[in-house]
Design a protein around this motif. Structure first.
Motif: not given
Length: 197
Positions: A27, A31-32, A144
Motif C-alpha cells: 500500500y 493503487g486501490c 495495470n
C-alpha cells in the motif's frame, strides 16, 4: 476447505527487489484502497507464522475472489499518479521490484508454460527500449491489468475445494475510460482487449 461462492481474500506481502535491500509495503504503491475487514472476513483470516516472526502484518489485497466463480475483467479503481510518484515508480521498475501476494497461504506465481518457468511475485512494470517502441528513449509501462488463475482440487467428502495454485499474468493496457469516477460496475471497452485475457 472452501465452499462454492465463499468469499476469499488475497493478502499482500512485501514489494521487493533482488537488486536492492529496501522493501516496501504493497500500500506504499499508488493503487486501490485496502478493503474493509468485515467480521466474516476477520474470522476467515489465516495467520501466517513466517510473517509474524518477521514482524510483518499481512494486509488484505484489494482483490476479492469467490470460490468456483469466474470473474471477467472488472475495474477496481481509478487513480491519478502525481509526477513525483511517477518518477519513484520508474526507479522501482528499473530496480526490478516485484509485488508478492498470498492466497490461502500459497505465494502468487508468474508462470510461463512456453518457457517452462515459474517465479514468485510479479514485476511492477517494465522498461521498453527504443528498439521495442521505435521512440528515441526508453519507455516505462506499469502493469495495470492482472489476470489471476486459481487452481483447486475438489473435496467431494467435504463438499468443497482445496486451493492448489495461485498464478498471475500481468499486462499493461491503455484503457479507454469513458467517464470519470471509475467503479467496479463500470464498463470499460478495452477491458477485454487482446492480451487482457
Amino acid at each position: 476447505v472452501y465452499y462454492p461462492d465463499e468469499e476469499v481474500l488475497m493478502y499482500t506481502d512485501l514489494v521487493n527487489s533482488k537488486k536492492t535491500q529496501v522493501p516496501f509495503e504493497f500500500y506504499d504503491l499508488p493503487g486501490c484502497a485496502i478493503p474493509k475487514m468485515t467480521p466474516s472476513r476477520k474470522r476467515r483470516q489465516r495467520k501466517n507464522l513466517g510473517a509474524r516472526l518477521q514482524g510483518l502484518e499481512l494486509k488484505p489485497a484489494p482483490y476479492i475472489m469467490k470460490i468456483k466463480e469466474d470473474f471477467a475483467c472488472k475495474p477496481m479503481c481509478q487513480i491519478n499518479i502525481k509526477p513525483k510518484k511517477v518518477r519513484w515508480m520508474k526507479k522501482l521498475v528499473e530496480r526490478q521490484y516485484r509485488i508478492h501476494m498470498t492466497f490461502d497461504g500459497l505465494p502468487v506465481l508468474m508462470r510461463s508454460k512456453e518457457l517452462n518457468y515459474a517465479v514468485r511475485g510479479f514485476p511492477i512494470g517494465f522498461k521498453a527500449p527504443p528498439s521495442y517502441t521505435g521512440l528515441p528513449y526508453d519507455e516505462f509501462y506499469l502493469y495495470n491489468h492482472l489476470k489471476f488463475t486459481i487452481t483447486y482440487k475438489e473435496e467431494p467428502e467435504a463438499g468443497g475445494v482445496h486451493i492448489t495454485g495461485f498464478d498471475v499474468h500481468p499486462v499493461s493496457i491503455q484503457h479507454e475510460i469513458q467517464t470519470a469516477g471509475l467503479a467496479p460496475a463500470s464498463e470499460v471497452s478495452t477491458c477485454n482487449a487482446e492480451g487482457a485475457d
